[in-house]
Design an enzyme around this catalytic site. Structure first.
Site, PDB file in Angstrom:
ATOM      1  N   VAL A  53      -4.409  -4.226  -0.365  1.00 33.50           N
ATOM      2  CA  VAL A  53      -5.010  -5.558  -0.397  1.00 33.50           C
ATOM      3  C   VAL A  53      -6.517  -5.518  -0.166  1.00 33.50           C
ATOM      4  O   VAL A  53      -7.220  -6.495  -0.442  1.00 33.50           O
ATOM      5  CB  VAL A  53      -4.345  -6.513   0.619  1.00 33.50           C
ATOM      6  CG1 VAL A  53      -2.895  -6.787   0.234  1.00 33.50           C
ATOM      7  CG2 VAL A  53      -4.447  -5.972   2.046  1.00 33.50           C
TER       8      VAL A  53
ATOM      9  N   TYR B 181      -7.055  -8.192  15.491  1.00 29.89           N
ATOM     10  CA  TYR B 181      -5.847  -8.856  15.003  1.00 29.89           C
ATOM     11  C   TYR B 181      -5.922 -10.362  15.263  1.00 29.89           C
ATOM     12  O   TYR B 181      -5.690 -11.171  14.364  1.00 29.89           O
ATOM     13  CB  TYR B 181      -4.626  -8.251  15.692  1.00 29.89           C
ATOM     14  CG  TYR B 181      -3.304  -8.805  15.217  1.00 29.89           C
ATOM     15  CD1 TYR B 181      -2.663  -8.249  14.110  1.00 29.89           C
ATOM     16  CD2 TYR B 181      -2.685  -9.862  15.873  1.00 29.89           C
ATOM     17  CE1 TYR B 181      -1.452  -8.739  13.668  1.00 29.89           C
ATOM     18  CE2 TYR B 181      -1.475 -10.369  15.438  1.00 29.89           C
ATOM     19  CZ  TYR B 181      -0.858  -9.807  14.336  1.00 29.89           C
ATOM     20  OH  TYR B 181       0.343 -10.309  13.900  1.00 29.89           O
TER      21      TYR B 181
ATOM     22  N   ILE C 248       0.823  -1.204   0.000  1.00 29.07           N
ATOM     23  CA  ILE C 248       0.000   0.000   0.000  1.00 29.07           C
ATOM     24  C   ILE C 248       0.861   1.259   0.000  1.00 29.07           C
ATOM     25  O   ILE C 248       0.480   2.285  -0.571  1.00 29.07           O
ATOM     26  CB  ILE C 248      -0.980  -0.007   1.194  1.00 29.07           C
ATOM     27  CG1 ILE C 248      -1.949   1.171   1.103  1.00 29.07           C
ATOM     28  CG2 ILE C 248      -0.241  -0.017   2.512  1.00 29.07           C
ATOM     29  CD1 ILE C 248      -3.047   1.130   2.163  1.00 29.07           C
TER      30      ILE C 248
END
Length: 271
Positions: A76, A171, A38
């Site tokens: 992504v 996460y 990114i």
């Protein structure tokens, strides 16, 4: 001749850290690289993310090994961007053999906007992996030559660590989630000779882990820090330790290994 001579690898999060290490290590074994990152900041991430200059450094290090690399900026979370990066890489390098779904963020303790932190980490670390596989798996299937996919999970994909912050919970949930994706894809792609596995690192000496924010978070919550110690006497692994495991997983040395969760964790999950 290297273990991966003539192969082409697509790697997300390749600008620095584990992603750069994987690109360089696979290039050392003869692979050409399609690298994406990114190269921009996500607002909920409290530490500096990779820059375009970081991606340029990855290009230089791969080219110094006399290997080809096609690098581009892609998020992504954007399936179309990934599909374009894959198509461009295959057009320039001729094929695709290896996919490393490595890109990830860790907004642990980022509580300014809890819902945003949770959503962003799931979008990048889980949906981003799904997008990566959607963009690459059809190419491997169409080629008809098999292939190898490795998804970067974490010890947090095998144990309930990450603390009680929304970013940490997201996460851990995402890193567990990619194990389910791996197993699903291993089942569907196995008949085409395409192997799919996850790696589960403990803490790794990269900018995602070694930064002022992460150190502050660990210092403020000693229960988390205590839960994140390794069994072997090493505080953190180096990125190349994960890269070496991945080289094995994607090489013919592991040609019948699929559907496994491989810890590279100095015994962390054995505790």
């Amino acid at each position: 001749m290297g273990k991966l001579e003539g192969k082409v690898a697509f790697i997300t999060g390749a600008a620095r850290g584990q992603g750069r290490s994987h690109a360089v290590r696979l290039a050392q074994e003869g692979a050409d690289i399609v690298a994406v990152d990114i190269c921009a900041q996500i607002d909920s991430v409290p530490y500096p993310m990779a820059t375009p200059e970081d991606l340029e450094q990855t290009v230089r290090e791969v080219e110094a090994l006399d290997r080809r690399i096609v690098a581009s900026r892609a998020d992504v979370r954007d399936l179309g961007a990934l599909e374009r990066a894959v198509a461009d890489g295959v057009a320039q390098l001729g094929r695709l053999d290896i996919v490393l779904a490595n890109a990830g963020i860790a907004p642990m303790g980022a509580d300014d906007d809890p819902a945003r932190a949770f959503a962003d980490v799931v979008d990048v670390n889980l949906t981003g992996v799904w997008n990566t596989l959607r963009a690459t798996a059809p190419v491997l299937v169409e080629q008809g030559d098999g292939g190898a996919i490795v998804i970067t999970s974490s010890t947090a994909g095998l144990k309930g660590i990450g603390g009680d912050s929304p970013g940490g919970q997201g996460y851990t949930a995402a890193k567990h989630g990619v194990v389910g994706l791996m197993r699903s894809y291993a089942m569907t792609l196995g008949p085409q000779g395409i192997r799919v596995n996850t790696v589960h690192p403990t803490g790794v000496n990269t900018p995602m882990v070694v930064n002022d924010f992460m150190q502050k978070w660990l210092a403020e919550d000693p229960t988390v820090a205590g839960a994140m110690t390794n069994l072997m006497p090493v505080e953190m692994l180096e990125a190349v330790d994960i890269s070496n495991a991945i080289v094995w997983l994607v090489s013919d040395d592991a040609r019948y290994v699929t559907g496994v969760t491989l810890p590279v964790d100095a015994g962390f999950t054995a505790k």
